[in-house]
Design an enzyme around this catalytic site. Sequence first.
Site, short mmCIF file in Angstrom:
data_model
loop_
_atom_site.label_atom_id
_atom_site.label_comp_id
_atom_site.label_asym_id
_atom_site.label_seq_id
_atom_site.Cartn_x
_atom_site.Cartn_y
_atom_site.Cartn_z
N ASP A 46 0.85 -1.20 0.00
CA ASP A 46 0.00 0.00 0.00
C ASP A 46 0.88 1.26 0.00
O ASP A 46 0.38 2.38 -0.05
CB ASP A 46 -1.01 0.00 1.16
CG ASP A 46 -0.36 0.06 2.53
OD1 ASP A 46 0.88 -0.03 2.63
OD2 ASP A 46 -1.12 0.21 3.52
N ASP A 85 -1.16 -6.38 -0.25
CA ASP A 85 -1.12 -5.67 1.03
C ASP A 85 -2.52 -5.13 1.36
O ASP A 85 -3.08 -4.35 0.58
CB ASP A 85 -0.12 -4.51 0.89
CG ASP A 85 0.43 -4.03 2.21
OD1 ASP A 85 0.15 -4.67 3.25
OD2 ASP A 85 1.16 -3.02 2.20
N LYS A 115 -0.87 -9.49 3.17
CA LYS A 115 -0.13 -8.95 4.33
C LYS A 115 -1.03 -7.96 5.05
O LYS A 115 -1.79 -7.24 4.41
CB LYS A 115 1.15 -8.24 3.86
CG LYS A 115 1.92 -7.59 5.01
CD LYS A 115 3.25 -7.05 4.57
CE LYS A 115 3.20 -5.65 4.00
NZ LYS A 115 2.61 -4.61 4.88
N GLU A 180 9.48 -3.99 10.58
CA GLU A 180 9.84 -2.68 10.01
C GLU A 180 10.30 -1.72 11.10
O GLU A 180 9.65 -1.57 12.14
CB GLU A 180 8.65 -2.06 9.25
CG GLU A 180 9.01 -0.68 8.69
CD GLU A 180 8.06 -0.13 7.64
OE1 GLU A 180 7.11 -0.84 7.24
OE2 GLU A 180 8.26 1.03 7.23
O1 KIV Z 1 3.48 -1.07 1.66
C1 KIV Z 1 4.64 -1.50 1.61
O2 KIV Z 1 5.36 -1.36 0.62
C2 KIV Z 1 5.13 -2.20 2.79
C3 KIV Z 1 6.59 -2.48 2.85
C4 KIV Z 1 7.30 -1.23 3.20
C5 KIV Z 1 6.91 -3.59 3.78
O3 KIV Z 1 4.38 -2.50 3.66
#
Ligand code: KIV
EC number: 2.1.2.11
Length: 263
Positions: A46, A85, A115, A180
């Site tokens: 995201d 995500d 995720k 993170e």
């Molecule tokens: O949204 C994204 O790209 C992420 C990464 C930074 C792990 O969550």
Amino acid sequence: MAEKVTVTVLAKMKAEGEKITMLTAYDYPFARMVDECGVDMILVGDSLGMVVQGESSTLPVTMDQMVYHTTLVARAAKRAMVVGDMPFMSYQTSVKDAVKNAGRFIKEAGAAAVKLEGGAAVADRIKAISEAGIPVQAHIGLTPQSVHQMGGFKVQRQEERLLEDARIVQESGAFSVVLEGIPFEIAEKITKTLSISTIGIGAGVHCDGQVLVIHDALGVNEGHVPKFVKKYKELAKIAREGITEYVDEVKSQAFPTKEHSFK
Ligand code: KIV
């Protein structure tokens, strides 16, 4: 063709100490390059909101936008595992919404996993999505969707809480966890404690794998990048040179030549 990366392959990589690579992608051409260069997992992050849409946070990104971009990426990925995500408010509202929206990534977009951000607070979501047969990657530490609660994008240092969150997401059924913005010693402890893979971003070298936002890593993003980013290339600089050359040649009539014209 090389073996498709699955949760089983990733578990074996962790067991054998082989580092896992993950990069973000949001469209077909980048996803194709990432896949063909041997990256193990492609995250349709995201972060789309910040590096593609020009927003100042990830919060405005919608489910429909994520499904669209994941479809483009999944079309290109032949070997890498595609992870969708889950955007802000697509799983926080209820367990039912979480399962329904996770299902969209698999059914409509062709992802192989999802995720979501959070530790103990989202344990019931991780459990329900996993029980629906969808692999879940958790994300703890600096969680950008909680930017207002964290008071900014800040390194997270509460060791006990991080260890507890990591333990709980594993127990809830996550197959992997993104760490993170946490000190590398804490990430090392978590990685040694867990049987699932840890994928670090700003979490040091001891994680089982690493992830970066591709626009940061390749220098497409010309704005601020966090300390943990390594810029492998300066693509924006190369693009600007090409665009400027095009403008100059059209103005001076150096382009098109006969070579680029029809009789
Ligand atoms: O949204 C994204 O790209 C992420 C990464 C930074 C792990 O969550």
